[in-house]
Design a protein around this motif. Structure first.
Motif, PDB file in Angstrom:
ATOM      1  N   LYS A 155       0.846  -1.190   0.000  1.00 13.65           N
ATOM      2  CA  LYS A 155       0.000   0.000   0.000  1.00 13.65           C
ATOM      3  C   LYS A 155       0.876   1.232   0.000  1.00 13.65           C
ATOM      4  O   LYS A 155       1.918   1.263   0.661  1.00 13.65           O
ATOM      5  CB  LYS A 155      -0.914  -0.003   1.216  1.00 13.65           C
ATOM      6  CG  LYS A 155      -2.003  -1.062   1.159  1.00 13.65           C
ATOM      7  CD  LYS A 155      -2.933  -0.960   2.374  1.00 13.65           C
ATOM      8  CE  LYS A 155      -4.047  -1.995   2.301  1.00 13.65           C
ATOM      9  NZ  LYS A 155      -4.990  -1.893   3.450  1.00 13.65           N
ATOM     10  N   ALA A 156       0.485   2.239  -0.736  1.00 14.72           N
ATOM     11  CA  ALA A 156       1.302   3.453  -0.857  1.00 14.72           C
ATOM     12  C   ALA A 156       1.535   4.102   0.498  1.00 14.72           C
ATOM     13  O   ALA A 156       2.605   4.651   0.779  1.00 14.72           O
ATOM     14  CB  ALA A 156       0.625   4.422  -1.804  1.00 14.72           C
ATOM     15  N   SER A 157       0.545   4.043   1.398  1.00 14.12           N
ATOM     16  CA  SER A 157       0.679   4.667   2.713  1.00 14.12           C
ATOM     17  C   SER A 157       1.726   3.972   3.575  1.00 14.12           C
ATOM     18  O   SER A 157       2.318   4.586   4.469  1.00 14.12           O
ATOM     19  CB  SER A 157      -0.673   4.649   3.441  1.00 14.12           C
ATOM     20  OG  SER A 157      -1.145   3.305   3.567  1.00 14.12           O
ATOM     21  N   LYS A 158       1.972   2.685   3.299  1.00 16.17           N
ATOM     22  CA  LYS A 158       2.996   1.959   4.060  1.00 16.17           C
ATOM     23  C   LYS A 158       4.342   2.000   3.356  1.00 16.17           C
ATOM     24  O   LYS A 158       5.394   2.027   4.015  1.00 16.17           O
ATOM     25  CB  LYS A 158       2.555   0.518   4.247  1.00 16.17           C
ATOM     26  CG  LYS A 158       1.348   0.361   5.163  1.00 16.17           C
ATOM     27  CD  LYS A 158       0.992  -1.102   5.360  1.00 16.17           C
ATOM     28  CE  LYS A 158      -0.204  -1.257   6.310  1.00 16.17           C
ATOM     29  NZ  LYS A 158      -0.576  -2.677   6.536  1.00 16.17           N
ATOM     30  N   ALA A 160       5.516   4.447   1.440  1.00 11.04           N
ATOM     31  CA  ALA A 160       6.112   5.783   1.453  1.00 11.04           C
ATOM     32  C   ALA A 160       6.998   6.018   2.666  1.00 11.04           C
ATOM     33  O   ALA A 160       8.154   6.472   2.523  1.00 11.04           O
ATOM     34  CB  ALA A 160       5.014   6.831   1.370  1.00 11.04           C
ATOM     35  N   PRO A 161       6.517   5.767   3.934  1.00 14.66           N
ATOM     36  CA  PRO A 161       7.393   6.015   5.071  1.00 14.66           C
ATOM     37  C   PRO A 161       8.625   5.115   5.102  1.00 14.66           C
ATOM     38  O   PRO A 161       9.685   5.513   5.606  1.00 14.66           O
ATOM     39  CB  PRO A 161       6.476   5.744   6.274  1.00 14.66           C
ATOM     40  CG  PRO A 161       5.357   4.942   5.762  1.00 14.66           C
ATOM     41  CD  PRO A 161       5.176   5.340   4.347  1.00 14.66           C
ATOM     42  N   GLU A 164      11.100   6.596   2.704  1.00 14.92           N
ATOM     43  CA  GLU A 164      11.663   7.871   3.149  1.00 14.92           C
ATOM     44  C   GLU A 164      12.885   7.666   4.026  1.00 14.92           C
ATOM     45  O   GLU A 164      13.676   8.603   4.228  1.00 14.92           O
ATOM     46  CB  GLU A 164      10.599   8.672   3.901  1.00 14.92           C
ATOM     47  CG  GLU A 164       9.580   9.321   2.975  1.00 14.92           C
ATOM     48  CD  GLU A 164       8.549  10.116   3.737  1.00 14.92           C
ATOM     49  OE1 GLU A 164       8.350   9.851   4.947  1.00 14.92           O
ATOM     50  OE2 GLU A 164       7.941  11.002   3.143  1.00 14.92           O
ATOM     51  N   ALA A 185       1.420   7.052  -6.689  1.00 18.41           N
ATOM     52  CA  ALA A 185       0.747   6.751  -5.417  1.00 18.41           C
ATOM     53  C   ALA A 185       1.688   6.898  -4.234  1.00 18.41           C
ATOM     54  O   ALA A 185       1.314   7.440  -3.183  1.00 18.41           O
ATOM     55  CB  ALA A 185       0.165   5.339  -5.479  1.00 18.41           C
ATOM     56  N   ILE A 186       2.919   6.430  -4.376  1.00 16.90           N
ATOM     57  CA  ILE A 186       3.873   6.507  -3.264  1.00 16.90           C
ATOM     58  C   ILE A 186       4.326   7.940  -3.041  1.00 16.90           C
ATOM     59  O   ILE A 186       4.459   8.406  -1.900  1.00 16.90           O
ATOM     60  CB  ILE A 186       5.064   5.574  -3.540  1.00 16.90           C
ATOM     61  CG1 ILE A 186       4.603   4.113  -3.553  1.00 16.90           C
ATOM     62  CG2 ILE A 186       6.154   5.759  -2.473  1.00 16.90           C
ATOM     63  CD1 ILE A 186       5.655   3.122  -3.959  1.00 16.90           C
ATOM     64  N   GLU A 188       2.637  10.584  -3.483  1.00 19.60           N
ATOM     65  CA  GLU A 188       1.554  11.336  -2.833  1.00 19.60           C
ATOM     66  C   GLU A 188       1.559  11.136  -1.320  1.00 19.60           C
ATOM     67  O   GLU A 188       1.119  12.026  -0.570  1.00 19.60           O
ATOM     68  CB  GLU A 188       0.197  10.887  -3.397  1.00 19.60           C
ATOM     69  CG  GLU A 188      -0.046  11.381  -4.822  1.00 19.60           C
ATOM     70  CD  GLU A 188      -1.361  10.851  -5.386  1.00 19.60           C
ATOM     71  OE1 GLU A 188      -1.977   9.969  -4.728  1.00 19.60           O
ATOM     72  OE2 GLU A 188      -1.768  11.296  -6.484  1.00 19.60           O
ATOM     73  N   LYS A 189       2.046   9.997  -0.848  1.00 23.66           N
ATOM     74  CA  LYS A 189       2.053   9.722   0.583  1.00 23.66           C
ATOM     75  C   LYS A 189       3.334  10.199   1.265  1.00 23.66           C
ATOM     76  O   LYS A 189       3.450  10.100   2.496  1.00 23.66           O
ATOM     77  CB  LYS A 189       1.903   8.217   0.809  1.00 23.66           C
ATOM     78  CG  LYS A 189       0.571   7.651   0.283  1.00 23.66           C
ATOM     79  CD  LYS A 189      -0.623   8.269   0.994  1.00 23.66           C
ATOM     80  CE  LYS A 189      -1.940   7.696   0.484  1.00 23.66           C
ATOM     81  NZ  LYS A 189      -3.116   8.309   1.172  1.00 23.66           N
ATOM     82  N   THR A 191       6.341  13.096   2.309  1.00 24.57           N
ATOM     83  CA  THR A 191       6.336  14.504   2.675  1.00 24.57           C
ATOM     84  C   THR A 191       6.624  15.329   1.442  1.00 24.57           C
ATOM     85  O   THR A 191       7.336  14.873   0.511  1.00 24.57           O
ATOM     86  CB  THR A 191       7.398  14.775   3.747  1.00 24.57           C
ATOM     87  OG1 THR A 191       8.679  14.450   3.220  1.00 24.57           O
ATOM     88  CG2 THR A 191       7.131  13.946   5.007  1.00 24.57           C
TER      89      THR A 191
END
Length: 307
Positions: A155-158, A160-161, A164, A185-186, A188-189, A191
């Motif tokens: 998932k992009a929300s997972k 991305a961090p 980072e 998608a990544i 966008e999540k 910073t």
């Protein structure tokens, strides 16, 4: 007067009486010698020339034609023998020269064959090394592609961090092999600052090799910024990561990167080479030798414990 005339006539008659037989005998001898072809004159001259004083008054007998022919034949035979000896000597010299030329030609042919064998061996080694380099590059690129697929499947929300925590160059390397939908998608999540920086770097993408070098340099730079006092377990973990990184990285690229790093921090280069396996270290040092043999010698010297 008459008595005197009678005495003179008697003496003359006696003289003729004595001389006629002698003259007849001489004439008869001359005729006989002529008939039997006896060269009395030459024999007489030969005998006269043997007398010490008389030899000055009489001429030399003419040379015998048969003796002249024999002497000429002997001289011609001697001359022919001398000529044959000279020709044999010249033939022997020519044979010796021919033998030396043949030996030199054989030596040159052997040398040419040896050089051809060396060239063939070098070409085969270069071809094998090129194939190994290509296979290493393919393996490293496959790993980057698999990692990108892994992040794209999350998932992009997972994802991305997690991404980072990577360096900007490492994120750019992964995004470069990711499809646009997953990439968007990544981002966008993430910073805004990170997304902006990655976007700019993505615009500056050149080749996969440059991306690999930049990613590794950024990782090493980030690791060098940590504190020097780390525990033994964390140190072993760093070496393990370095081992994995340089093992999967093409030897030519690793050699290029380490050559540049050596100018900044020789100790870190020694640490990295100490952490990899023998075969990987050998390949990297081989590529470094092609670029700068003097620098490679200094690196090997440090690996052996010298300052």
């Amino acid at each position: 007067m008459e008595l005197d005339n009678q005495e003179s006539a008697g003496k003359f008659e006696r003289f003729l009486f004595l001389m006629i037989p002698i003259i007849f005998t001489l004439v008869l001898l001359g005729v006989l010698l002529t008939l039997f072809n006896m060269d009395i004159r030459n024999n007489v001259l030969t005998v006269a020339n043997k007398i010490p004083i008389v030899e000055k008054w009489v001429p030399d007998p003419p040379a015998d034609p048969a003796l002249d022919d024999k002497q000429q034949a002997e001289e011609q035979a001697a001359s022919s023998e001398t000529t044959i000896k000279e020709l044999k000597a010249k033939l022997a010299d020519q044979n010796e020269i021919l033998r030396k030329v043949t030996e030199e030609k054989a030596a040159q042919e052997t040398q040419v064959k040896a050089l051809q064998s060396q060239i063939k061996s070098i070409e085969e080694s270069a071809s094998a090394a090129k194939e190994d380099t290509v296979s290493e590059e393919d393996a490293y690129q496959n790993q980057v592609t698999n990692l990108a697929k892994l992040y794209a499947g999350m998932k992009a929300s997972k994802a991305a961090p997690i991404m980072e925590n990577l360096t900007t160059e490492e994120m750019v390397q992964i995004f470069s092999v990711m499809n646009n939908a997953s990439k968007t998608a990544i981002l966008e999540k993430m910073t805004p600052e990170t997304a902006a920086e990655v976007s700019v770097k993505l615009k500056e993408i050149t080749t996969s090799t440059d991306l690999s070098i930049a990613a590794l340099q950024s990782r090493l730079k980030k690791q060098s910024g940590t504190t020097a006092s780390t525990s033994g377990s964390s140190t072993n973990l760093d070496k393990e990561k370095l081992n994995q990184t340089f093992t999967t990285m093409p030897a030519a690229e690793a050699a290029k990167l380490l050559s540049e790093m050596y100018k900044i921090s020789p100790d870190k280069v020694v640490t990295i080479l100490s952490s990899v396996g023998d075969s990987v270290r050998s390949s990297i040092l081989g590529e470094m030798t092609k670029n700068d043999s003097t620098q490679t010698a200094m690196v090997v010297n440090r690996l052996m414990g010298a300052k």
